[in-house]
Write an enzyme that holds these catalytic residues in place. Structure first.
Site, PDB file in Angstrom:
ATOM      1  N   GLY A 111       0.829  -1.205   0.000  1.00 21.50           N
ATOM      2  CA  GLY A 111       0.000   0.000   0.000  1.00 21.50           C
ATOM      3  C   GLY A 111       0.864   1.255   0.000  1.00 21.50           C
ATOM      4  O   GLY A 111       1.973   1.260  -0.552  1.00 21.50           O
ATOM      5  N   ILE A 135      -7.029  -2.773   1.733  1.00 21.63           N
ATOM      6  CA  ILE A 135      -8.491  -2.739   1.898  1.00 21.63           C
ATOM      7  C   ILE A 135      -8.991  -1.294   1.915  1.00 21.63           C
ATOM      8  O   ILE A 135     -10.183  -1.055   1.817  1.00 21.63           O
ATOM      9  CB  ILE A 135      -8.948  -3.464   3.191  1.00 21.63           C
ATOM     10  CG1 ILE A 135      -8.435  -2.751   4.445  1.00 21.63           C
ATOM     11  CG2 ILE A 135      -8.546  -4.925   3.173  1.00 21.63           C
ATOM     12  CD1 ILE A 135      -9.165  -3.168   5.716  1.00 21.63           C
ATOM     13  N   ASP A 136      -8.061  -0.333   2.073  1.00 23.27           N
ATOM     14  CA  ASP A 136      -8.494   1.066   2.184  1.00 23.27           C
ATOM     15  C   ASP A 136      -8.788   1.720   0.829  1.00 23.27           C
ATOM     16  O   ASP A 136      -9.416   2.770   0.781  1.00 23.27           O
ATOM     17  CB  ASP A 136      -7.402   1.899   2.885  1.00 23.27           C
ATOM     18  CG  ASP A 136      -7.192   1.473   4.324  1.00 23.27           C
ATOM     19  OD1 ASP A 136      -8.094   0.828   4.881  1.00 23.27           O
ATOM     20  OD2 ASP A 136      -6.135   1.779   4.889  1.00 23.27           O
ATOM     21  N   ARG A 171     -32.496  -0.254  18.780  1.00 24.37           N
ATOM     22  CA  ARG A 171     -31.320   0.404  19.354  1.00 24.37           C
ATOM     23  C   ARG A 171     -30.561   1.239  18.325  1.00 24.37           C
ATOM     24  O   ARG A 171     -30.723   1.058  17.120  1.00 24.37           O
ATOM     25  CB  ARG A 171     -30.331  -0.657  19.826  1.00 24.37           C
ATOM     26  CG  ARG A 171     -30.584  -1.181  21.197  1.00 24.37           C
ATOM     27  CD  ARG A 171     -29.458  -2.141  21.546  1.00 24.37           C
ATOM     28  NE  ARG A 171     -29.749  -2.808  22.799  1.00 24.37           N
ATOM     29  CZ  ARG A 171     -29.345  -4.040  23.067  1.00 24.37           C
ATOM     30  NH1 ARG A 171     -28.663  -4.723  22.184  1.00 24.37           N
ATOM     31  NH2 ARG A 171     -29.623  -4.578  24.241  1.00 24.37           N
ATOM     32  N   GLY A 179     -10.038   2.136   8.319  1.00 24.25           N
ATOM     33  CA  GLY A 179      -9.725   3.292   7.467  1.00 24.25           C
ATOM     34  C   GLY A 179      -9.435   4.498   8.337  1.00 24.25           C
ATOM     35  O   GLY A 179     -10.366   5.194   8.748  1.00 24.25           O
ATOM     36  N   GLN A 283     -11.914  -7.732   8.692  1.00 27.31           N
ATOM     37  CA  GLN A 283     -12.094  -7.089   7.376  1.00 27.31           C
ATOM     38  C   GLN A 283     -10.944  -7.388   6.421  1.00 27.31           C
ATOM     39  O   GLN A 283     -11.055  -7.196   5.221  1.00 27.31           O
ATOM     40  CB  GLN A 283     -12.240  -5.569   7.549  1.00 27.31           C
ATOM     41  CG  GLN A 283     -13.538  -5.188   8.245  1.00 27.31           C
ATOM     42  CD  GLN A 283     -13.507  -3.767   8.799  1.00 27.31           C
ATOM     43  OE1 GLN A 283     -13.979  -2.834   8.175  1.00 27.31           O
ATOM     44  NE2 GLN A 283     -12.938  -3.596   9.982  1.00 27.31           N
ATOM     45  N   ARG A 284      -9.814  -7.818   6.965  1.00 28.83           N
ATOM     46  CA  ARG A 284      -8.667  -8.127   6.091  1.00 28.83           C
ATOM     47  C   ARG A 284      -8.512  -9.636   5.886  1.00 28.83           C
ATOM     48  O   ARG A 284      -7.590 -10.072   5.191  1.00 28.83           O
ATOM     49  CB  ARG A 284      -7.373  -7.586   6.719  1.00 28.83           C
ATOM     50  CG  ARG A 284      -7.339  -6.080   6.812  1.00 28.83           C
ATOM     51  CD  ARG A 284      -5.949  -5.506   6.672  1.00 28.83           C
ATOM     52  NE  ARG A 284      -4.925  -6.130   7.443  1.00 28.83           N
ATOM     53  CZ  ARG A 284      -4.180  -5.507   8.381  1.00 28.83           C
ATOM     54  NH1 ARG A 284      -4.421  -4.245   8.677  1.00 28.83           N
ATOM     55  NH2 ARG A 284      -3.223  -6.132   8.988  1.00 28.83           N
TER      56      ARG A 284
END
Ligand code: F6P
Length: 357
Positions: A111, A135-136, A171, A179, A283-284
Site C-alpha cells: 500500500g 483494503i483502504d 437500538r 480506514g 475485514q482483512r
C-alpha cells in the site's frame, strides 16, 4: 533467464496470493526461464536476506487463500533510512541482497508506505514493479486496489447482522469500519448495508447534526439507527486542531476508539442506549471475493508481461476500466482521498444518508 524477487509488505489483505500467482503464472506460461526468490515478512526479508526459492508449484492452489504465503510486516518509510538496532543500513542491505542474488526485478505488493520505499529503491537504481494492495483503496494512481472489495463484503455482512439486532431491539448501533485516513471502505460498506449515518475522515462531523439525523429518523417512526463510522472519523472541532494539538488529544484519549466517544456523546444527548461493534481485522481476513480474485490475477498477469518486456519502475493499476502502468514516482507519497463533492457522496445524500455535516 529472469531472476525475480517478490515480497508482500504492510498490512495483509485478501488476494495477495492471487496477485502473486498471477505474476508467476504469466511468467511460467511464457518461453522465459524464471527463478523466483520470495522474501519473507516484507522488506525485512530483503534487508536480512531471508528468502526462499519458489517454483510455479508453490503458487498452485493459492488463488482462494487469504493472507500471504510470504508473510508480511510493517517497515515504516519514516525510519527506513535510519540504521537498525545493530547499525545496519537497511536501504544499503536491501540493495546488496538484490545485487548478490543478481535479480532482474523486484515485485513488491503493498500500500502507501510500501510504495514510498519501493520508489526509493527505484531511485537507487533497482528494477521495481509494484502491485496495489489495501483494503483502504487509498492508493493514488489506481481506481481500485485488491483487498478492497473483499473487505467491503465483510464490513457489509457485519452491518447486515447488526441491522437485524438493531431492528429487534430498537437500538442505535455504531459499526466501526477500518480506514484511518480515508473513507472508501466505510462509505461503500455503509451504503451496501443500508446505514443511516456514515462518518468518514474526509467529512468532519458535527455531533449535533448526527443527533438530529437520529431524532428525525425516530420522529418518522424508525425505532433504530445504524451508524457506519470510519476509524479515522473526526469531529468538526477536532478537524480545526493543528496536527500537534490533535496528537496531544489522542495521547490522553480515554476511549478505545473514536466510535466509543461518538457513542457516549449520542447517549448523553439522546438518552438512548448506543452499542458499538468493531469488526476490526476480520475485514482483512478470509478468502478473497471473486472480484478480487479476478482483479488481482489480471494485475499480476500484466505485471508478468511488463517483466518479460523489461519495463520497470511502474505500479500496475486500474484506471477508467483499463489496466494501466503508472510511474512509481507519481504514486509514491500520495494518498487517494474521497472528495466531499464526489458524486457518490451526493447520491448517498439523495438516499437520505447523513454524513453529520
Ligand atoms: O492499511 C490497512 C489497514 O487495515 C487500515 O485500514 C487500518 O487502519 C490499519 O491497516 C490497521 O493496521 P494494523 O493491522 O497494523 O493494526
Amino acid at each position: 533467464m529472469k531472476r525475480i524477487g517478490m515480497l508482500t509488505s504492510g498490512g495483509d489483505c485478501q488476494a495477495l496470493n492471487a496477485a502473486m500467482r498471477g505474476v508467476v503464472k504469466s511468467l511460467t506460461n511464457s518461453d522465459e526461464d524464471v527463478e523466483i526468490y520470495g522474501f519473507l515478512e516484507g522488506y525485512k526479508g530483503l534487508i536480512y536476506g531471508n528468502f526462499k526459492m519458489l517454483t510455479g508449484s508453490d503458487f498452485s492452489g493459492i488463488l482462494t487463500k487469504g493472507g500471504t504465503i510470504l508473510g508480511s510486516s510493517r517497515t515504516p518509510f519514516k525510519t527506513i533510512q535510519d540504521p537498525d538496532e545493530n547499525g545496519i543500513d537497511k536501504v544499503d542491505a536491501m540493495m546488496q541482497n538484490y545485487y548478490k542474488l543478481r535479480l532482474d526485478v523486484l515485485v513488491i505488493l503493498g500500500g502507501n508506505g510500501t510504495h514510498k520505499t519501493a520508489n526509493l529503491l527505484r531511485e537507487k537504481g533497482l528494477n521495481i514493479i509494484t502491485l496495489p494492495k489495501t483494503i483502504d483503496n487509498d492508493l493514488w494512481g489506481t481506481d481500485m486496489t485488491f483487498g478492497f472489495q473483499s473487505a467491503v463484503n465483510i464490513a457489509t455482512d457485519c452491518i447486515d447482522c447488526i441491522h437485524t439486532t438493531a431492528a429487534s431491539h430498537g437500538r442505535i448501533f455504531i459499526v466501526e469500519v477500518m480506514g484511518h485516513k480515508v473513507g472508501y471502505l466505510t462509505l461503500n460498506a455503509g451504503m451496501a448495508g443500508g446505514a443511516d449515518i456514515i462518518l468518514i475522515p474526509e467529512i468532519p462531523y458535527d455531533i449535533d447534526k448526527v443527533v438530529s439525523a437520529i431524532e428525525k429518523r425516530h420522529a418518522s417512526g424508525s425505532k433504530f439507527t445504524i451508524i457506519a463510522v470510519a476509524e479515522g472519523a473526526i469531529s468538526k472541532e477536532d478537524a480545526k486542531l493543528s496536527k500537534k494539538e490533535y496528537k496531544k488529544k489522542l495521547e490522553n484519549y480515554k476511549y478505545p476508539s473514536v466510535s466509543y466517544e461518538i457513542a457516549e456523546k449520542i447517549q448523553q444527548k439522546t438518552g438512548q442506549e448506543v452499542r458499538v461493534t468493531v469488526p476490526g481485522h476480520t475485514q482483512r481476513g478470509g478468502s478473497p471475493c471473486p472480484y478480487d480474485r479476478v482483479f488481482a490475477s489480471r494485475l499480476g498477469a500484466e505485471a508478468g508481461e511488463l517483466i518479460l518486456k523489461g519495463e520497470y519502475g511502474f505500479m500496475v493499476g486500474y484506471k477508467n476500466r483499463e489496466i494501466v502502468k503508472v510511474p512509481l514516482e507519481d504514486v509514491a507519497g500520495k494518498l487517494k482521498m474521497l472528495e466531499p463533492d464526489a458524486s457518490i457522496i451526493k447520491e448517498a445524500k439523495l438516499l437520505g444518508i447523513s454524513f453529520g455535516d
